[in-house]
Enzyme design. Structure first.
Site, PDB file in Angstrom:
ATOM      1  N   TYR A 196       0.879  -1.173   0.000  1.00 23.39           N
ATOM      2  CA  TYR A 196       0.000   0.000   0.000  1.00 23.39           C
ATOM      3  C   TYR A 196       0.916   1.222   0.000  1.00 23.39           C
ATOM      4  CZ  TYR A 196      -4.031  -2.907   1.340  1.00 23.39           C
ATOM      5  OH  TYR A 196      -5.044  -3.845   1.361  1.00 23.39           O
ATOM      6  N   PRO A 288     -12.253   0.508  -0.926  1.00 25.82           N
ATOM      7  CA  PRO A 288     -11.529  -0.766  -0.895  1.00 25.82           C
ATOM      8  C   PRO A 288     -10.202  -0.754  -0.143  1.00 25.82           C
ATOM      9  CG  PRO A 288     -11.401   0.243  -3.078  1.00 25.82           C
ATOM     10  CD  PRO A 288     -12.336   1.083  -2.279  1.00 25.82           C
ATOM     11  N   LYS A 292     -12.173  -4.616   2.923  1.00 19.82           N
ATOM     12  CA  LYS A 292     -13.223  -5.060   3.839  1.00 19.82           C
ATOM     13  C   LYS A 292     -14.570  -5.402   3.177  1.00 19.82           C
ATOM     14  CE  LYS A 292     -11.055  -5.093   7.584  1.00 19.82           C
ATOM     15  NZ  LYS A 292     -10.286  -6.246   7.137  1.00 19.82           N
ATOM     16  N   TYR A 380      -7.076  -5.290  10.061  1.00 14.71           N
ATOM     17  CA  TYR A 380      -6.857  -5.806   8.705  1.00 14.71           C
ATOM     18  C   TYR A 380      -7.174  -7.302   8.635  1.00 14.71           C
ATOM     19  CZ  TYR A 380      -4.977  -6.029   3.993  1.00 14.71           C
ATOM     20  OH  TYR A 380      -4.863  -6.192   2.623  1.00 14.71           O
TER      21      TYR A 380
HETATM   22  P1  FAD Z   1     -22.553  -7.917  -5.164  1.00 15.21           P
HETATM   23  O1  FAD Z   1     -21.278  -8.589  -5.412  1.00 15.21           O
HETATM   24  O2  FAD Z   1     -22.775  -6.569  -5.754  1.00 15.21           O
HETATM   25  O3  FAD Z   1     -23.700  -8.894  -5.668  1.00 15.21           O
HETATM   26  C1  FAD Z   1     -25.039  -8.491  -5.799  1.00 15.21           C
HETATM   27  C2  FAD Z   1     -25.695  -9.334  -6.878  1.00 15.21           C
HETATM   28  O4  FAD Z   1     -27.056  -8.952  -6.972  1.00 15.21           O
HETATM   29  C3  FAD Z   1     -25.087  -9.074  -8.246  1.00 15.21           C
HETATM   30  O5  FAD Z   1     -24.738 -10.301  -8.838  1.00 15.21           O
HETATM   31  C4  FAD Z   1     -26.171  -8.339  -9.007  1.00 15.21           C
HETATM   32  O6  FAD Z   1     -26.163  -8.643 -10.396  1.00 15.21           O
HETATM   33  C5  FAD Z   1     -27.418  -8.841  -8.321  1.00 15.21           C
HETATM   34  N1  FAD Z   1     -28.560  -7.921  -8.401  1.00 15.21           N
HETATM   35  C6  FAD Z   1     -28.540  -6.578  -8.295  1.00 15.21           C
HETATM   36  N2  FAD Z   1     -29.778  -6.072  -8.403  1.00 15.21           N
HETATM   37  C7  FAD Z   1     -30.596  -7.127  -8.569  1.00 15.21           C
HETATM   38  C8  FAD Z   1     -31.989  -7.253  -8.737  1.00 15.21           C
HETATM   39  N3  FAD Z   1     -32.780  -6.177  -8.754  1.00 15.21           N
HETATM   40  N4  FAD Z   1     -32.499  -8.479  -8.881  1.00 15.21           N
HETATM   41  C9  FAD Z   1     -31.708  -9.587  -8.871  1.00 15.21           C
HETATM   42  N5  FAD Z   1     -30.380  -9.530  -8.714  1.00 15.21           N
HETATM   43  C10 FAD Z   1     -29.831  -8.317  -8.564  1.00 15.21           C
HETATM   44  N6  FAD Z   1     -13.979  -5.139  -2.108  1.00 15.21           N
HETATM   45  C11 FAD Z   1     -12.764  -5.383  -1.658  1.00 15.21           C
HETATM   46  O7  FAD Z   1     -12.647  -5.831  -0.522  1.00 15.21           O
HETATM   47  N7  FAD Z   1     -11.681  -5.174  -2.480  1.00 15.21           N
HETATM   48  C12 FAD Z   1     -11.810  -4.708  -3.767  1.00 15.21           C
HETATM   49  O8  FAD Z   1     -10.836  -4.544  -4.494  1.00 15.21           O
HETATM   50  C13 FAD Z   1     -13.069  -4.417  -4.256  1.00 15.21           C
HETATM   51  N8  FAD Z   1     -13.261  -3.938  -5.515  1.00 15.21           N
HETATM   52  C14 FAD Z   1     -14.527  -3.654  -5.945  1.00 15.21           C
HETATM   53  C15 FAD Z   1     -14.743  -3.131  -7.211  1.00 15.21           C
HETATM   54  C16 FAD Z   1     -16.041  -2.816  -7.654  1.00 15.21           C
HETATM   55  C17 FAD Z   1     -16.244  -2.231  -9.046  1.00 15.21           C
HETATM   56  C18 FAD Z   1     -17.142  -3.024  -6.797  1.00 15.21           C
HETATM   57  C19 FAD Z   1     -18.550  -2.677  -7.243  1.00 15.21           C
HETATM   58  C20 FAD Z   1     -16.921  -3.566  -5.526  1.00 15.21           C
HETATM   59  C21 FAD Z   1     -15.618  -3.877  -5.089  1.00 15.21           C
HETATM   60  N9  FAD Z   1     -15.376  -4.421  -3.820  1.00 15.21           N
HETATM   61  C22 FAD Z   1     -14.145  -4.668  -3.383  1.00 15.21           C
HETATM   62  C23 FAD Z   1     -16.427  -4.718  -2.909  1.00 15.21           C
HETATM   63  C24 FAD Z   1     -16.820  -6.194  -2.966  1.00 15.21           C
HETATM   64  O9  FAD Z   1     -16.644  -6.687  -4.270  1.00 15.21           O
HETATM   65  C25 FAD Z   1     -18.251  -6.249  -2.520  1.00 15.21           C
HETATM   66  O10 FAD Z   1     -18.288  -5.827  -1.177  1.00 15.21           O
HETATM   67  C26 FAD Z   1     -18.894  -7.624  -2.669  1.00 15.21           C
HETATM   68  O11 FAD Z   1     -19.052  -7.922  -4.033  1.00 15.21           O
HETATM   69  C27 FAD Z   1     -20.247  -7.634  -1.978  1.00 15.21           C
HETATM   70  O12 FAD Z   1     -20.936  -8.785  -2.308  1.00 15.21           O
HETATM   71  P2  FAD Z   1     -22.504  -8.769  -2.410  1.00 15.21           P
HETATM   72  O13 FAD Z   1     -22.870 -10.174  -2.765  1.00 15.21           O
HETATM   73  O14 FAD Z   1     -23.084  -8.157  -1.204  1.00 15.21           O
HETATM   74  O15 FAD Z   1     -22.852  -7.764  -3.605  1.00 15.21           O
HETATM   75  C1  PHB Z   2      -7.340  -6.647  -4.586  1.00 17.26           C
HETATM   76  O1  PHB Z   2      -8.187  -6.465  -5.468  1.00 17.26           O
HETATM   77  O2  PHB Z   2      -6.475  -7.525  -4.688  1.00 17.26           O
HETATM   78  C2  PHB Z   2      -7.349  -5.788  -3.388  1.00 17.26           C
HETATM   79  C3  PHB Z   2      -8.158  -4.676  -3.353  1.00 17.26           C
HETATM   80  C4  PHB Z   2      -8.141  -3.860  -2.231  1.00 17.26           C
HETATM   81  C5  PHB Z   2      -7.316  -4.159  -1.171  1.00 17.26           C
HETATM   82  C6  PHB Z   2      -6.510  -5.272  -1.206  1.00 17.26           C
HETATM   83  C7  PHB Z   2      -6.514  -6.090  -2.321  1.00 17.26           C
HETATM   84  O3  PHB Z   2      -7.263  -3.345  -0.072  1.00 17.26           O
END
Ligand code: FAD
Ligand code: PHB
Length: 385
Positions: A196, A288, A292, A380
């Site tokens: 980082y 991010p 978390k 962390y």
């Molecule tokens: P999501 O993964 O968003 O899943 C929700 C699902 O619901 C999706 O598949 C979607 O298609 C579906 N959905 C939405 N609306 C509807 C509907 N109306 N009807 C039916 N289905 C629906 N976290 C980290 O820790 N590190 C990272 O590097 C990181 N990068 C990220 C980058 C991006 C672009 C995003 C958006 C998030 C990132 N996150 C990251 C956060 C992490 O990916 C999320 O916290 C995690 O995906 C949460 O999971 P979830 O299942 O709650 O939501």
């Molecule tokens: C990753 O996508 O690998 C990732 C993203 C955010 C973090 C650590 C790892 O803080």
């Protein structure tokens, strides 16, 4: 039980409930291929790892995941290590969200758990009544399903959060004036642990998915577009922001994926309304920087699974009544950590020199104090569920 969303939180909840003998249907708006193509998180807390094992989806993660016992923090091209093992006796696992989701879909297939992809116009009715119903369109036909409970696992853009009446809901939000440009590259990671890096040109992160696949991020202004960033421009910028020894070792290549994500903190309260429960990104977003987001989705699922088990197996509704309070207590702590890491490591456009000195002083304090490092390490690797 009806689960809206087939991302990590919806699938993990479905898997845990299925193994407990509680029937559930998952509704997902997108195709499975689309869900699996989204490149997102990469770091799993030890509690997440344990729950995945308990859910019976830990085998490939055990084989292919990388245990990391520390991270590097760098400032002004110089780094120091936070040793999780020595400071708090723990570690994290590097295993991509995509892989975890793939494992969960496979397990759902084996269990023959019903999943509908490509559903549209999902609406939740009577969530505060004894028998909620969910309507949706699938293959052009409208359906109604009655169920005991609805789990809103449909992410930030889903319908579940907004089903809670506005007068009962509060949202706490901070939008940061920058985003992260991420690049996935089929090259060996520059370092054996994540770096980082705070730099006057902006934050950078060196991460990985496996020994042959690297993930790097750059802080960029909110109005930057991916098309503006050639691979060469990305690599040149990254080299400038990370410590010299790392930039000399950096192996570059053609990117497999590049995308920009804006940074935001958001908490919606409450996380339960009647028989509707919110889990994961449907209820909260973290920047991010603390890794978390995915882990918080997993702890929500754990609390909801425990609450539903108590309801169905023991006829005890206390877990259900306390779900929102219990989940939010952990959510706010992870929000605080993610916000503090973001504030510590990024350049803010309107930052005064005083604020810059505060960042430098905090990094210098972290470098010299085992107590400060232990606090970072504890957060962390993940607070207990
Ligand atoms: P999501 O993964 O968003 O899943 C929700 C699902 O619901 C999706 O598949 C979607 O298609 C579906 N959905 C939405 N609306 C509807 C509907 N109306 N009807 C039916 N289905 C629906 N976290 C980290 O820790 N590190 C990272 O590097 C990181 N990068 C990220 C980058 C991006 C672009 C995003 C958006 C998030 C990132 N996150 C990251 C956060 C992490 O990916 C999320 O916290 C995690 O995906 C949460 O999971 P979830 O299942 O709650 O939501
Ligand atoms: C990753 O996508 O690998 C990732 C993203 C955010 C973090 C650590 C790892 O803080």
């Amino acid at each position: 039980m009806l689960i809206i969303g087939g991302g990590p939180s919806g699938l993990l909840l479905g898997q845990l409930l299925g193994r407990t003998g509680i029937d559930n249907l998952v509704l997902e708006r997108r195709s499975r291929e689309y869900v699996l193509a989204r490149i997102r998180a990469g770091v799993l807390e030890s509690g997440t790892v344990e729950l995945l094992r308990e859910a019976g989806v830990g085998a490939r993660m055990e084989r292919e995941g990388l245990i990391h016992a520390g991270i590097y923090l760098a400032a002004s091209n110089r780094g120091f290590r936070i040793d999780f093992e020595q400071l708090v006796g723990g570690s994290v696992m590097v295993y991509g969200q995509t892989e975890m989701t793939r494992d969960l879909y496979r397990a759902r297939d084996e269990m023959q758990g019903p999943t509908l992809h490509g559903v549209d116009e999902v609406r939740i009715h009577d969530a505060d009544a004894a028998l909620p119903r969910v309507s949706f369109v699938h293959h052009g036909r409208e359906h109604f399903v009655a169920c005991d409970f609805v789990a809103g696992c449909d992410g930030y853009h889903g319908v579940s959060r907004n089903t809670i009446p506005e007068e009962l809901r509060r949202e706490f939000e901070r939008v940061y004036p920058f985003g992260w440009l991420g690049l996935l590259s089929p090259t060996p990671p520059v370092s054996d642990e994540l770096i980082y890096a705070s730099h006057e040109r902006g934050f950078a992160l060196c991460s990985m998915r496996n020994p042959a696949l690297s993930r790097y991020y750059l802080q960029v202004p909110l109005d930057d577009r991916v098309e503006q960033w050639s691979d060469d421009a990305f690599w040149d910028e990254l080299r400038q922001r990370i410590p010299h020894d790392a930039s000399e070792r950096l192996v570059t290549g053609e990117s497999i994926e590049k995308s920009i994500a804006p940074l935001r903190s958001l908490v919606a309260e409450p996380m339960r309304w009647g028989n509707l429960f919110l889990c994961g990104d449907a209820a909260h977003i973290v920047p991010p920087t603390g890794a978390k987001g995915l882990n918080l989705a997993v702890s929500d699922v754990y609390y909801l699974w425990q609450a539903l088990k108590r309801h169905y197996l023991d006829g005890d509704d206390r877990g259900i009544e306390l779900y929102s309070e219990t989940a939010l207590a952990r959510v706010w702590k992870a929000e605080r950590f993610s916000w503090s890491m973001t504030r510590l490591l990024h350049r803010f456009p309107d930052q005064s020199e005083f604020e810059q000195r505060m960042q430098q002083a905090e990094l210098a304090y972290l470098e010299s104090s085992a107590a400060a490092q232990a606090s970072l390490a504890e957060n962390y690797i993940g607070l207990p569920f």
